[in-house]
Design a protein around this motif. Structure first.
Motif, PDB file in Angstrom:
ATOM      1  N   ILE A 186      43.507  26.819  49.080  1.00 31.47           N
ATOM      2  CA  ILE A 186      43.308  28.232  49.418  1.00 31.47           C
ATOM      3  C   ILE A 186      44.687  28.859  49.614  1.00 31.47           C
ATOM      4  CG2 ILE A 186      42.265  29.893  51.002  1.00 31.47           C
ATOM      5  CD1 ILE A 186      40.179  28.178  49.677  1.00 31.47           C
ATOM      6  N   SER A 187      44.961  29.936  48.897  1.00 32.90           N
ATOM      7  CA  SER A 187      46.234  30.648  49.073  1.00 32.90           C
ATOM      8  C   SER A 187      45.960  32.013  49.699  1.00 32.90           C
ATOM      9  CB  SER A 187      46.964  30.802  47.738  1.00 32.90           C
ATOM     10  OG  SER A 187      46.213  31.588  46.837  1.00 32.90           O
ATOM     11  N   ALA A 188      46.953  32.530  50.399  1.00 30.59           N
ATOM     12  CA  ALA A 188      46.830  33.855  51.015  1.00 30.59           C
ATOM     13  C   ALA A 188      48.212  34.492  51.094  1.00 30.59           C
ATOM     14  CB  ALA A 188      46.211  33.759  52.404  1.00 30.59           C
ATOM     15  N   TRP A 189      48.247  35.814  51.037  1.00 30.08           N
ATOM     16  CA  TRP A 189      49.510  36.540  51.068  1.00 30.08           C
ATOM     17  C   TRP A 189      49.397  37.758  51.978  1.00 30.08           C
ATOM     18  CZ3 TRP A 189      48.731  41.510  49.386  1.00 30.08           C
ATOM     19  CH2 TRP A 189      47.647  41.726  48.529  1.00 30.08           C
ATOM     20  N   ARG A 190      50.535  38.222  52.443  1.00 28.39           N
ATOM     21  CA  ARG A 190      50.598  39.412  53.295  1.00 28.39           C
ATOM     22  C   ARG A 190      51.818  40.225  52.898  1.00 28.39           C
ATOM     23  NH1 ARG A 190      49.626  39.291  58.886  1.00 28.39           N
ATOM     24  NH2 ARG A 190      48.050  37.713  58.379  1.00 28.39           N
ATOM     25  N   CYS A 191      51.621  41.521  52.707  1.00 28.34           N
ATOM     26  CA  CYS A 191      52.746  42.410  52.431  1.00 28.34           C
ATOM     27  C   CYS A 191      53.421  42.814  53.738  1.00 28.34           C
ATOM     28  CB  CYS A 191      52.264  43.668  51.704  1.00 28.34           C
ATOM     29  SG  CYS A 191      51.925  43.395  49.954  1.00 28.34           S
ATOM     30  N   LEU A 192      54.716  43.045  53.668  1.00 24.20           N
ATOM     31  CA  LEU A 192      55.482  43.530  54.816  1.00 24.20           C
ATOM     32  C   LEU A 192      55.595  45.043  54.683  1.00 24.20           C
ATOM     33  CD1 LEU A 192      58.304  40.801  54.682  1.00 24.20           C
ATOM     34  CD2 LEU A 192      56.179  40.766  56.031  1.00 24.20           C
ATOM     35  N   LEU A 193      54.817  45.759  55.496  1.00 19.47           N
ATOM     36  CA  LEU A 193      54.686  47.208  55.349  1.00 19.47           C
ATOM     37  C   LEU A 193      55.323  47.935  56.537  1.00 19.47           C
ATOM     38  CD1 LEU A 193      50.967  47.296  54.162  1.00 19.47           C
ATOM     39  CD2 LEU A 193      53.017  47.540  52.731  1.00 19.47           C
ATOM     40  N   PRO A 194      56.139  48.952  56.265  1.00 23.25           N
ATOM     41  CA  PRO A 194      56.760  49.720  57.349  1.00 23.25           C
ATOM     42  C   PRO A 194      55.740  50.610  58.039  1.00 23.25           C
ATOM     43  CG  PRO A 194      57.252  50.738  55.239  1.00 23.25           C
ATOM     44  CD  PRO A 194      56.491  49.472  54.932  1.00 23.25           C
ATOM     45  N   ASP A 195      55.963  50.871  59.334  1.00 23.61           N
ATOM     46  CA  ASP A 195      55.049  51.735  60.084  1.00 23.61           C
ATOM     47  C   ASP A 195      55.609  53.137  60.274  1.00 23.61           C
ATOM     48  OD1 ASP A 195      57.075  51.126  61.813  1.00 23.61           O
ATOM     49  OD2 ASP A 195      55.795  50.677  63.530  1.00 23.61           O
TER      50      ASP A 195
ATOM     51  N   TYR B  12      56.929  40.290  50.866  1.00 18.60           N
ATOM     52  CA  TYR B  12      55.658  39.601  51.107  1.00 18.60           C
ATOM     53  C   TYR B  12      55.908  38.156  51.509  1.00 18.60           C
ATOM     54  CZ  TYR B  12      56.436  37.686  46.408  1.00 18.60           C
ATOM     55  OH  TYR B  12      56.983  37.058  45.319  1.00 18.60           O
ATOM     56  N   VAL B  13      54.861  37.566  52.086  1.00 16.56           N
ATOM     57  CA  VAL B  13      54.846  36.145  52.418  1.00 16.56           C
ATOM     58  C   VAL B  13      53.593  35.564  51.785  1.00 16.56           C
ATOM     59  CG1 VAL B  13      54.806  34.410  54.259  1.00 16.56           C
ATOM     60  CG2 VAL B  13      55.995  36.594  54.618  1.00 16.56           C
ATOM     61  N   ILE B  14      53.697  34.379  51.182  1.00 20.56           N
ATOM     62  CA  ILE B  14      52.533  33.740  50.583  1.00 20.56           C
ATOM     63  C   ILE B  14      52.503  32.277  50.993  1.00 20.56           C
ATOM     64  CG2 ILE B  14      53.765  33.322  48.402  1.00 20.56           C
ATOM     65  CD1 ILE B  14      51.005  33.767  47.005  1.00 20.56           C
ATOM     66  N   ALA B  15      51.293  31.795  51.312  1.00 22.59           N
ATOM     67  CA  ALA B  15      51.129  30.429  51.801  1.00 22.59           C
ATOM     68  C   ALA B  15      49.913  29.794  51.149  1.00 22.59           C
ATOM     69  CB  ALA B  15      50.980  30.427  53.325  1.00 22.59           C
ATOM     70  N   ALA B  16      49.831  28.460  51.234  1.00 22.24           N
ATOM     71  CA  ALA B  16      48.675  27.742  50.680  1.00 22.24           C
ATOM     72  C   ALA B  16      48.482  26.436  51.427  1.00 22.24           C
ATOM     73  CB  ALA B  16      48.877  27.467  49.196  1.00 22.24           C
TER      74      ALA B  16
END
Length: 407
Positions: free
Chosen positions: A321-330, A375-379
């Motif tokens: 299972i892989s998943a990713w998250r974008c680094l978004l400014p607030d 972004y960061v991506i992991a598995a």
């Protein structure tokens, strides 16, 4: 014997380097043709040959490829760009001119015109949101009234969620229409607006090569009114019945718009009436890495093999299972600093941490793909483990943005 070359028309900030590296692994010499090669940092960083060409001009591209053929054996031609999918139609025409494998230009052009795409899908009985085409503000307002608020107001051509907005009342419809027609939005074709029903429900992306569905990804956005990707999981947690229904509709989409060669990614919402098609994209996803991490299938390498006229192999090597998250400014402002990426990379199970921005860069959120700072991506073998790894890595990354001075 002439060196075998892969011609890449334009580039891409997230997958351009991956195409270059995959080509090299396959024994090819990558050459990029671009109207502005300096916009792709990886070309200079990796010392990749890049040639300045007007990529909007098919004749200019044909002349340049003909010149290159005197030196190289051109094994294949492909291309991509962040903002204008119609370039892929030009790639198809270029491939046909040189009798090389490539996408059907007419099918790509039908998909790039979102109104034409909607018409073809609806005619084929594919479930789509209610929609209207508008050429001016009055037509936008009447279309929104006919469909019923809230509605999505977006350009009839474009990609990366550029110019796409959820409008919840008549004032927001008028405001966004004024923005699109007011000269601030960059149109990739004649200014026409698509007004659509807001299809509500979980979001999915189907990854396809040819007529083979490789898998389905779950995605999520930052809060409205814009649609900026925040995170995703591959494969999506779906029941067998949900998976089958999405696959069946996906294959109907391919038949309706005449696709079936090469990569396609189709976006869905799972609504009260089941899967509803948001968009058929006649190209590889901007983020094919989750598929590779989860199944061991390198979509980019397999696409290049197809472009070369060779056999591909989409069989999975493993099941993670892989998943990713974008680094978004607030907020908007000046990026003072951003760090922690090396610590995040060191977390076991993290596949990649990518930062697009440098300190002292102005941050101006546009409500589309350009908002992502990285972004960061992991598995891992399980969803819970992958989510924990991803969260731990993201928590290690921090930044500071000083707001712009107010008048």
């Amino acid at each position: 014997m002439a060196r075998r070359a892969l011609i890449l028309v334009e580039g891409h900030r997230s997958i351009g380097l991956r195409y270059v590296q995959a080509a090299q692994r396959l024994g090819l010499y990558p050459i990029t043709l671009s109207a502005d090669p300096t916009q792709y940092d990886y070309l200079a960083a990796e010392d990749i040959e890049a040639i300045h060409v007007d990529t909007d001009n098919l004749d200019a591209l044909i002349r340049e490829c003909s010149r290159l053929r005197a030196t190289y054996n051109i094994a294949g031609i492909t291309g991509f760009t962040d903002l204008d999918e119609s370039l892929y139609a030009t790639v198809g025409k270029l491939c046909r001119h040189f009798d090389l494998p490539g996408p059907n230009p007419a099918s790509v052009e039908r998909c790039c015109d979102k109104f034409a795409q909607r018409q073809l899908l609806a005619k084929a009985g594919v479930p789509v949101p209610a929609y209207r085409l508008a050429a001016n503000a009055t037509e936008v307002e009447s279309s929104a009234a006919e469909i019923g608020l809230p509605v999505i107001v977006k350009p009839a051509a474009g990609s990366g969620s550029s110019g796409v907005r959820l409008c919840r009342d008549v004032d927001e419809v008028a405001e966004h229409t004024a923005y699109l027609f007011g000269g601030k939005h960059t149109w990739v074709s004649s200014p026409r607006i698509l007004v659509e029903e807001f299809a509500q429900g979980p979001f999915y992306i189907v990854h396809i090569m040819g007529y083979e569905v490789i898998g389905i990804e779950a995605g999520a956005f930052d809060p409205p009114p814009h649609f900026v990707f925040r995170e995703g999981t591959f494969p999506a947690p779906l029941t067998d019945d949900e998976y089958k229904r999405i696959v069946d509709v996906s294959l109907s989409c391919l038949r309706a718009v005449g696709l079936g060669w090469g990569p396609t990614c189709i976006e869905f919402r799972w609504t009260k009436r089941g899967p509803v098609v948001i968009e058929v994209n006649p190209r590889i996803s901007g983020g094919p890495q989750p598929v590779q991490l989860a199944y061991g299938v390198d979509l980019i390498a397999e696409h290049i093999k197809l472009v070369m006229g060779e056999e591909w192999d989409l069989r999975g090597r493993h099941s993670h299972i892989s998943a990713w998250r974008c680094l978004l400014p607030d907020r908007d402002g000046i990026l003072d600093w951003i760090d922690g990426d090396s610590r995040a990379t060191a977390v076991s199970g993290v596949a990649e941490v990518k930062i697009y921005v440098k300190p002292k860069t102005p941050i101006v959120r546009k409500g589309d793909y350009r908002d992502s700072m990285g972004y960061v991506i992991a598995a891992s073998p399980s969803l819970a483990q992958t989510q924990a790894i991803l969260q731990r890595a993201v928590d290690l990354i921090s930044w500071s943005i000083t707001p712009f001075p107010t008048e």
